[in-house]
Design an enzyme around this catalytic site. Structure first.
Site, PDB file in Angstrom:
ATOM      1  CG  HIS A  84      16.993  24.330 120.353  1.00  0.00           C
ATOM      2  ND1 HIS A  84      16.284  23.166 120.526  1.00  0.00           N
ATOM      3  CD2 HIS A  84      18.240  24.072 120.796  1.00  0.00           C
ATOM      4  CE1 HIS A  84      17.064  22.249 121.074  1.00  0.00           C
ATOM      5  NE2 HIS A  84      18.261  22.776 121.241  1.00  0.00           N
ATOM      6  CB  THR A 144       9.475  17.335 122.231  1.00  0.00           C
ATOM      7  OG1 THR A 144       9.315  18.378 123.207  1.00  0.00           O
ATOM      8  CG2 THR A 144      10.826  17.467 121.536  1.00  0.00           C
ATOM      9  CE  LYS A 153       1.506  23.206 121.560  1.00  0.00           C
ATOM     10  NZ  LYS A 153       2.667  22.475 121.047  1.00  0.00           N
ATOM     11  NE  ARG A 154       6.764  29.205 129.149  1.00  0.00           N
ATOM     12  CZ  ARG A 154       7.806  29.665 129.830  1.00  0.00           C
ATOM     13  NH1 ARG A 154       8.653  28.823 130.392  1.00  0.00           N
ATOM     14  NH2 ARG A 154       8.009  30.954 129.976  1.00  0.00           N
ATOM     15  CE  LYS A 159       5.764  26.874 122.190  1.00  0.00           C
ATOM     16  NZ  LYS A 159       6.097  25.519 121.699  1.00  0.00           N
ATOM     17  CE  LYS A 196       7.271  15.753 125.970  1.00  0.00           C
ATOM     18  NZ  LYS A 196       7.211  17.051 126.688  1.00  0.00           N
TER      19      LYS A 196
END
Ligand code: PLP
Length: 813
Positions: free
Chosen positions: A357, A658, A548-549, A554, A662
């Protein structure tokens, strides 16, 4: 057990019986929580007959199934999904109304089980939903954490963690089975003995713990199938193991035994950065040992010939967390079932497959040999033997290439001797998959190239997906109705049918209705945010969402720099407010409690929000909202209302994502880098309906190779300089110049994820967003095409790919 009649009256009778005899209260004067619990148990009854039938048929057919091994399941609320699966929503709504109860109030009462951190745990939840819907036999195995992911609050803009007592008000969806407990052992030593002329090893453990299964129903979508999710809870045994006296470390054994129940107490809140704590290894072994024992002893028929195990099961390893299952299966087969090592190894290699992952080196789990040997001495021996035989084979193939041997060894020597769990999984797994095309390619080229060369055909890709039941049908009823009106209901289980929406992008009336759906979802979001946090999104604002985290890769900081730049340019008069598209920026993100920089970034976002939202010069133009405690429940409200989806990781760092899927499926346009599944989203929806920016992965590599100097970008770009200087000036910290010094210093002198290098490109792309949004008809057309062309991202498709490429488990009934 007879299924209650599927009528409103039948439902009301059943519900009142649960309320009276289950909860012990009368309808009059009952609390919402009583009503919720009674409703949950009533709905459970409807599923029960199907569950038992699934189990019975499973036992009859003996077909191959999947055991999904995952340390995390981020399930979200259960009630709505169970109602959808059974098709009972209307009956329940009417029945409750007869009792003077609003279904919405009971839905809101449910506390979601937060048994995961983020994407990885949510993926597991989507996958088991899809397998049940596709009638594929699957048992999900995991841990029933007593405390899931912490509840996030903000105090003066800083994250404060509260324990998540998700079980406190009752747990109506679970079925504990203490009679089916497994004993899981730890510690002690090993010895060899003579077994009728054969030398064998055995493990003399020092302490143990009971693993009690808690079963959860995983209902397929209106197909009569109910699969099982089995989560294990640790319970201390008081049965004193006499062999402890021989283990030589009595005190340690007693201490460990005393703390045994801690094993399933709490979910580790680290995401992508494992901590290497002993309790974590205990958790991992605890759940996989219980799961393997459960499958071999209780699920397989008695007397099953284990040589045929690969015909019955594939254990899918969701990341490295469950990889200790590999030596555990070997131990069971060789030590307990007395199988020959080579036979056992051949079976094991057919029974496991591994999903990687990540691409971040710090996310690849390693366990110090000292720790592993202390906790699981026999497993360490088995790992050494697997490694010896593997390296032998490498030598046979490549000669004594010692550098290669050292690179490929399952045992790392530096900085300390440690087991590389990803390598163990790769050697043992029949297949290894990445989670998006780009990620799988980089996995082969950059992370595990030696293994790819050594095992041709072992590496494959399965692009992640999301379940359309939860993330479209349930989360977005208004859009679902619009889609169904246009193309029929088939899309819910065959998401490629969304393609049939394409012509409607040209239909003016349909576009109008599509915009009404967005507006409706924004009002619904406002209701939720108002009630939960006293926040609201401005009327006719573009809703620009990054949820998101919180992680540096990110790049929430890139989003902050964009907001600060806009704020600066408006408040200095450089930009006429009238020319700025009104936008509300929404963040949602939890930071791991020990991740300092992530927490500083949360503080900065809140600080910028406070100043921007209070400044009359920009007030009705840009707003920043950061509702605390982002979770599945909030995602289900936020994403359907979003216009713009922020997917802005540094290229080559986000394995898939993901959240991006969405958003696209709910009609948001994406601004994103060429990373993870963004690449595939852009290919499918079309360049002109996606705002691409930033360096490509090879450009990132090239810049890193030549030596990245973030301050040179700061020097060269006046906009960037002003934004960073404004933060440094104390403008967002009441004049205090030191508050955000660590964040600024990190950006200027380290910037591991090249925020500054992508800043200019990001700003340019945001200007294109503004321009595009000004033409609402064209924007809506793009949004509809995003929905129509994203059917590929159904987790049903992911499951088909796993089945075809890895599992070979046909649907049964
Ligand atoms: C989907 C989801 C995630 C994953 O989001 P990414 O943007 O892919 O990181 C994380 N948390 C929750 C609650 C989710 O629903």
């Amino acid at each position: 057990m007879g299924s209650p009649a599927s009528s409103v009256d039948g439902f009301v009778r059943e519900f009142l019986r649960e309320l009276n005899f289950g909860q012990g209260v009368a309808l009059t004067g009952s609390e919402v929580n009583d009503q919720y619990l009674a409703l949950a148990r009533t709905v459970r009854h409807y599923l029960m007959a199907r569950w038992l039938e699934t189990l019975r048929r499973q036992a009859d057919t003996q077909s191959k199934g999947v055991a999904y091994l995952s340390a995390e399941y981020l399930l979200g609320r259960q009630l709505n999904n169970a109602l959808l699966a059974t098709g009972l929503t209307d009956i329940v709504k009417q029945g409750l109304a007869q009792c003077g109860i609003d279904l919405a109030d009971l839905r809101a009462q449910e506390v979601e089980p937060g048994l995961g951190n983020g994407g990885l745990g949510r993926l597991a939840a989507c996958f088991i939903d899809s397998l049940a819907t596709m009638s594929v036999p699957c048992i999900g195995y995991g841990i029933r954490y007593e405390y899931g992911i912490f509840r996030q609050t903000f105090v003066d803009g800083r994250q404060v963690e509260q324990p998540d007592s998700w079980l406190a008000l009752g747990a109506p969806w679970e079925f504990p089975h203490p009679e089916a407990a497994q004993t899981v052992h730890f510690g002690g030593r090993t010895e060899t003995y003579d077994d009728e002329g054969v030398e064998r090893s055995r493990w003399i453990p020092a302490w143990n713990v009971q693993a009690v299964p808690y079963n959860y129903m995983v209902p397929g979508y209106q197909n009569g199938r109910v699969n099982t999710l089995r989560l294990w809870r640790a319970v201390a045994t008081d049965a004193f193991d006499l062999r402890i006296f021989n283990s030589g470390d009595y005190e340690e054994a007693v201490r460990a035994q005393t703390f045994a129940e801690n094993i399933s107490k709490v979910l580790y809140p680290e995401d992508s950065t494992p901590q290497g704590k002993e309790l974590r290894l205990q958790q991992q072994y605890f759940f996989v040992a219980a799961s393997i024992a459960n499958f071999l002893d209780d699920v397989l028929p008695e007397g099953f010939d284990l040589a045929r195990l690969p015909e019955r099961i594939i254990f899918q390893l969701n990341d490295t967390h469950p990889v200790i299952a590999v030596p555990e299966l070997m131990r069971v087969l060789v030590d307990e079932r007395k199988m020959d090592w080579d036979d056992a190894w051949a079976i094991t290699q057919k029974c496991f497959a591994y999903t990687c992952h990540t691409l971040l080196p710090e996310a690849l789990e390693v366990w110090p040999v000292a720790l592993l040997g202390k906790l699981l001495p026999r497993h360490l021996e088995i790992i050494y033997r697997i490694n010896d035989e593997f390296l032998e084979a490498v030598r046979e193939r490549f000669g004594d290439d010692e550098l290669r041997i050292r690179r490929m060894s399952i045992i790392a020597e530096h900085p300390e001797r440690a087991v590389r769990m990803a390598y163990l999984a790769t050697v043992a797994g029949a297949k290894v998959n990445g989670v998006a095309e780009l990620h799988s390619q980089l996995l082969r080229d950059k992370v595990l190239p030696d293994f790819d060369e050594f095992y041709p055909g072992k590496f494959t890709n399965v692009t992640n997906g999301i379940t359309p039941r939860r993330f479209v049908r349930l989360a977005n009823p208004a859009l679902s109705e619009l889609i169904t009106d246009a193309v029929g209901v088939g899309w819910i289980t065959d998401l490629e049918r969304l393609r049939e929406l394409e012509p409607f992008a040209e239909d003016e009336d349909f576009r109008l209705r599509f915009r009404e759906v967005k507006a409706h979802n924004k009002r619904r979001l406002n209701g939720v945010l108002q009630q939960r946090d006293g926040l609201s999104v401005g009327d006719d604002h573009m809703l620009d969402v990054m949820v998101k985290r919180l992680h540096e890769y990110k790049r929430q900081l890139l989003k902050v720099l964009h907001i600060v730049t806009l704020y600066d340019r408006i408040s200095t008069g450089e930009l006429d407010p009238a020319d700025v598209t009104p936008r509300t920026f929404v963040f949602g993100a939890k930071a791991a409690p020990g991740y300092k920089m992530a927490k500083e970034i949360i503080h900065l976002i809140n600080a910028v929000g406070t100043v921007v939202n209070a400044d009359p010069k920009v007030q009705d133009r840009i707003n920043v909202l950061f509702p605390p405690n982002y979770n599945v429940t909030l995602a289900e409200k936020l994403i359907p209302a979003a216009d713009l989806s922020e997917q802005i990781s540094l290229a080559g760092k986000e394995a898939s994502g993901t959240g991006n899927m969405k958003f696209a499926l709910n009609g948001a346009l994406t601004i994103g880098t060429d990373d993870g599944a963004n690449v595939e989203i852009r290919q499918l929806v079309g360049d002109e309906h996606f705002f691409l920016f930033g360096m490509l992965e090879p450009e990132v590599e090239a810049l890193a190779a030549k030596g990245y100097v973030p301050s040179s970008f700061y020097e060269a770009d006046p906009n960037l300089r002003r934004a960073i200087d404004l933060i440094s000036s104390g403008a967002f910290s009441g004049g205090d110049k030191t508050t955000f010094e660590p964040v600024v210093a990190n950006l200027l002198y380290e910037d591991r994820f090249m925020v500054l290098a992508d800043y200019a490109s990001y700003l340019e792309a945001q200007e294109k967003v503004d321009a595009a949004y000004a033409d609402q008809e064209a924007w809506t057309r793009s949004a509809i095409l995003n929905v129509a062309r994203s059917g590929y991202f159904s987790s049903d498709r992911s499951m088909r790919d796993y089945i075809d490429r890895i599992w070979h488990t046909p649907p049964t009934f």
